[in-house]
Design a protein around this motif. Structure first.
Motif, PDB file in Angstrom:
ATOM      1  N   VAL A  55       0.847  -1.192   0.000  1.00  0.00           N
ATOM      2  CA  VAL A  55       0.000   0.000   0.000  1.00  0.00           C
ATOM      3  C   VAL A  55       0.883   1.243   0.000  1.00  0.00           C
ATOM      4  CG1 VAL A  55      -1.748   1.287   1.275  1.00  0.00           C
ATOM      5  CG2 VAL A  55      -1.919  -1.203   1.087  1.00  0.00           C
ATOM      6  N   VAL A  56       1.885   1.264   0.846  1.00  0.00           N
ATOM      7  CA  VAL A  56       2.869   2.354   0.879  1.00  0.00           C
ATOM      8  C   VAL A  56       4.234   1.746   1.170  1.00  0.00           C
ATOM      9  CG1 VAL A  56       1.306   4.219   1.564  1.00  0.00           C
ATOM     10  CG2 VAL A  56       2.364   2.810   3.314  1.00  0.00           C
ATOM     11  N   ILE A  57       5.250   2.549   1.018  1.00  0.00           N
ATOM     12  CA  ILE A  57       6.614   2.068   1.254  1.00  0.00           C
ATOM     13  C   ILE A  57       7.018   2.249   2.723  1.00  0.00           C
ATOM     14  CG2 ILE A  57       9.045   2.304   0.551  1.00  0.00           C
ATOM     15  CD1 ILE A  57       7.146   1.266  -1.669  1.00  0.00           C
ATOM     16  N   GLN A  58       6.568   3.328   3.349  1.00  0.00           N
ATOM     17  CA  GLN A  58       6.946   3.636   4.730  1.00  0.00           C
ATOM     18  C   GLN A  58       5.773   3.379   5.681  1.00  0.00           C
ATOM     19  OE1 GLN A  58      10.091   4.525   5.499  1.00  0.00           O
ATOM     20  NE2 GLN A  58      10.592   4.449   3.311  1.00  0.00           N
ATOM     21  N   LYS A  59       6.044   2.716   6.795  1.00  0.00           N
ATOM     22  CA  LYS A  59       5.010   2.422   7.785  1.00  0.00           C
ATOM     23  C   LYS A  59       4.332   3.699   8.292  1.00  0.00           C
ATOM     24  CE  LYS A  59       4.160   0.142  12.164  1.00  0.00           C
ATOM     25  NZ  LYS A  59       4.699  -0.589  13.301  1.00  0.00           N
ATOM     26  N   VAL A  60       5.101   4.757   8.506  1.00  0.00           N
ATOM     27  CA  VAL A  60       4.541   6.007   9.027  1.00  0.00           C
ATOM     28  C   VAL A  60       3.497   6.570   8.050  1.00  0.00           C
ATOM     29  CG1 VAL A  60       6.375   7.491   8.061  1.00  0.00           C
ATOM     30  CG2 VAL A  60       5.103   8.227  10.077  1.00  0.00           C
ATOM     31  N   PHE A 115       1.524   4.757   6.145  1.00  0.00           N
ATOM     32  CA  PHE A 115       0.310   3.955   6.285  1.00  0.00           C
ATOM     33  C   PHE A 115      -0.469   4.373   7.522  1.00  0.00           C
ATOM     34  CE2 PHE A 115      -2.126   0.126   7.479  1.00  0.00           C
ATOM     35  CZ  PHE A 115      -2.929   0.079   6.363  1.00  0.00           C
ATOM     36  N   GLU A 116       0.240   4.653   8.605  1.00  0.00           N
ATOM     37  CA  GLU A 116      -0.438   5.101   9.828  1.00  0.00           C
ATOM     38  C   GLU A 116      -1.187   6.403   9.567  1.00  0.00           C
ATOM     39  OE1 GLU A 116      -0.773   3.225  12.470  1.00  0.00           O
ATOM     40  OE2 GLU A 116       0.502   1.709  11.542  1.00  0.00           O
ATOM     41  N   GLU A 117      -0.565   7.305   8.821  1.00  0.00           N
ATOM     42  CA  GLU A 117      -1.221   8.570   8.478  1.00  0.00           C
ATOM     43  C   GLU A 117      -2.466   8.322   7.625  1.00  0.00           C
ATOM     44  OE1 GLU A 117      -0.539  12.460   5.631  1.00  0.00           O
ATOM     45  OE2 GLU A 117       1.227  11.291   6.205  1.00  0.00           O
ATOM     46  N   LEU A 118      -2.359   7.448   6.640  1.00  0.00           N
ATOM     47  CA  LEU A 118      -3.497   7.165   5.755  1.00  0.00           C
ATOM     48  C   LEU A 118      -4.631   6.465   6.503  1.00  0.00           C
ATOM     49  CD1 LEU A 118      -1.636   6.065   2.501  1.00  0.00           C
ATOM     50  CD2 LEU A 118      -2.720   8.273   2.990  1.00  0.00           C
ATOM     51  N   LYS A 119      -4.289   5.567   7.419  1.00  0.00           N
ATOM     52  CA  LYS A 119      -5.326   4.910   8.235  1.00  0.00           C
ATOM     53  C   LYS A 119      -6.103   5.934   9.048  1.00  0.00           C
ATOM     54  CE  LYS A 119      -3.676   1.791  10.942  1.00  0.00           C
ATOM     55  NZ  LYS A 119      -3.231   0.684  11.775  1.00  0.00           N
ATOM     56  N   GLN A 120      -5.381   6.870   9.643  1.00  0.00           N
ATOM     57  CA  GLN A 120      -6.029   7.909  10.441  1.00  0.00           C
ATOM     58  C   GLN A 120      -6.892   8.804   9.558  1.00  0.00           C
ATOM     59  OE1 GLN A 120      -6.198   8.038  13.663  1.00  0.00           O
ATOM     60  NE2 GLN A 120      -7.421   9.887  13.654  1.00  0.00           N
ATOM     61  N   LEU A 121      -6.394   9.135   8.377  1.00  0.00           N
ATOM     62  CA  LEU A 121      -7.137   9.969   7.435  1.00  0.00           C
ATOM     63  C   LEU A 121      -8.417   9.260   6.984  1.00  0.00           C
ATOM     64  CD1 LEU A 121      -7.071  12.668   5.943  1.00  0.00           C
ATOM     65  CD2 LEU A 121      -5.741  11.546   4.137  1.00  0.00           C
ATOM     66  N   ALA A 122      -8.319   7.963   6.760  1.00  0.00           N
ATOM     67  CA  ALA A 122      -9.501   7.178   6.379  1.00  0.00           C
ATOM     68  C   ALA A 122     -10.532   7.189   7.501  1.00  0.00           C
ATOM     69  CB  ALA A 122      -9.096   5.748   6.038  1.00  0.00           C
ATOM     70  N   LYS A 123     -10.071   7.024   8.729  1.00  0.00           N
ATOM     71  CA  LYS A 123     -10.975   7.019   9.880  1.00  0.00           C
ATOM     72  C   LYS A 123     -11.697   8.353  10.017  1.00  0.00           C
ATOM     73  CE  LYS A 123     -10.992   6.036  14.818  1.00  0.00           C
ATOM     74  NZ  LYS A 123     -10.188   5.659  15.983  1.00  0.00           N
ATOM     75  N   VAL A 124     -10.944   9.442   9.917  1.00  0.00           N
ATOM     76  CA  VAL A 124     -11.506  10.785  10.046  1.00  0.00           C
ATOM     77  C   VAL A 124     -12.548  11.049   8.955  1.00  0.00           C
ATOM     78  CG1 VAL A 124     -10.937  13.249   9.801  1.00  0.00           C
ATOM     79  CG2 VAL A 124      -9.539  11.782  11.258  1.00  0.00           C
ATOM     80  N   ASN A 125     -12.293  10.545   7.747  1.00  0.00           N
ATOM     81  CA  ASN A 125     -13.194  10.794   6.612  1.00  0.00           C
ATOM     82  C   ASN A 125     -14.217   9.680   6.403  1.00  0.00           C
ATOM     83  OD1 ASN A 125     -12.298  13.389   5.584  1.00  0.00           O
ATOM     84  ND2 ASN A 125     -10.364  12.343   5.210  1.00  0.00           N
ATOM     85  N   ASN A 126     -14.304   8.750   7.381  1.00  0.00           N
ATOM     86  CA  ASN A 126     -15.270   7.657   7.319  1.00  0.00           C
ATOM     87  C   ASN A 126     -15.132   6.844   6.034  1.00  0.00           C
ATOM     88  OD1 ASN A 126     -17.265   6.154   8.541  1.00  0.00           O
ATOM     89  ND2 ASN A 126     -18.921   7.278   7.544  1.00  0.00           N
TER      90      ASN A 126
END
Length: 198
Positions: free
Chosen positions: A100-105, A107-118
């Motif tokens: 999905v991404v190259i850096q773990k950090v 992915f953590e940002e994208l997961k949080q962004l997905a959560k915030v935007n439902n």
């Protein structure tokens, strides 16, 4: 069933240059309520004639996003982060080929962004969801074949390497990106991720 499909239709946009997009679009024909409406691609030379007739055809993701509810990403892994982030900021669900991404950090940002935007962000390792693979894991974990001390994982590809000779390889995935996540899946699921060395 037809009424439900009409009321809950999910419009999907494709992102990338891979031949995998042809297969994904073909498989979507068998899923009730799913419609492929367009693509964002820098190179359509590997696309089927059917994909080339989709209503939305662009190289600019901002032109595709208003037309879709979700995206399927099969672009080069180096572009995943920016494409996914743009989609999530537009409140679009994301299904992305691994990695999905190259850096773990990231992915953590994208997961949080997905959560915030439902929104949903999901890895597209299809092997993980196949019935045969799930049964193999259950059998292996049951102990009926003994203790698991080693896992060999083999992935094969039908890609035509001759086709890429002399071609600009900016879209070509290296083997760890193309097959690494799938090959490591049974290793991590059977032996865990708490390894002491790599």
């Amino acid at each position: 069933s037809e009424l439900r499909a009409e009321k809950r239709e999910i419009r999907i946009g494709l992102i990338g240059e891979s031949t995998v997009l042809n297969k994904f679009a073909d498989e979507c024909k068998f899923v009730n309520g799913v419609k492929i409406v367009g693509y964002c691609s820098l190179d359509t030379s590997a696309f089927s004639e059917e994909l080339r007739t989709l209503p939305v055809q662009t190289q600019d993701l901002s032109e595709l996003l208003p037309e879709v509810d979700a995206i399927y990403v099969a672009s080069h892994p180096s572009r995943h982060y920016e494409q996914i982030k743009q989609a999530l900021l537009a409140h679009k669900h994301v299904l992305c080929e691994s990695p999905v991404v190259i850096q773990k950090v990231d992915f953590e940002e994208l997961k949080q962004l997905a959560k915030v935007n439902n929104c949903i962000i999901m890895d597209a390792i299809k092997t993980a969801y196949s019935t045969a693979y799930s049964r193999m894991l259950v059998l292996a974990k049951s102990g009926v074949i003994g203790d698991i001390v080693s896992v060999d994982s083999i992935c094969t590809s039908l890609s035509d390497l001759e086709k890429n000779k002399g071609k600009d390889l900016y879209n070509t995935w290296n083997s760890i990106c193309a097959w690494g996540p799938t090959a490591m899946l049974p290793i991590f699921q059977l032996l865990g991720t708490e390894y002491t060395s790599k």
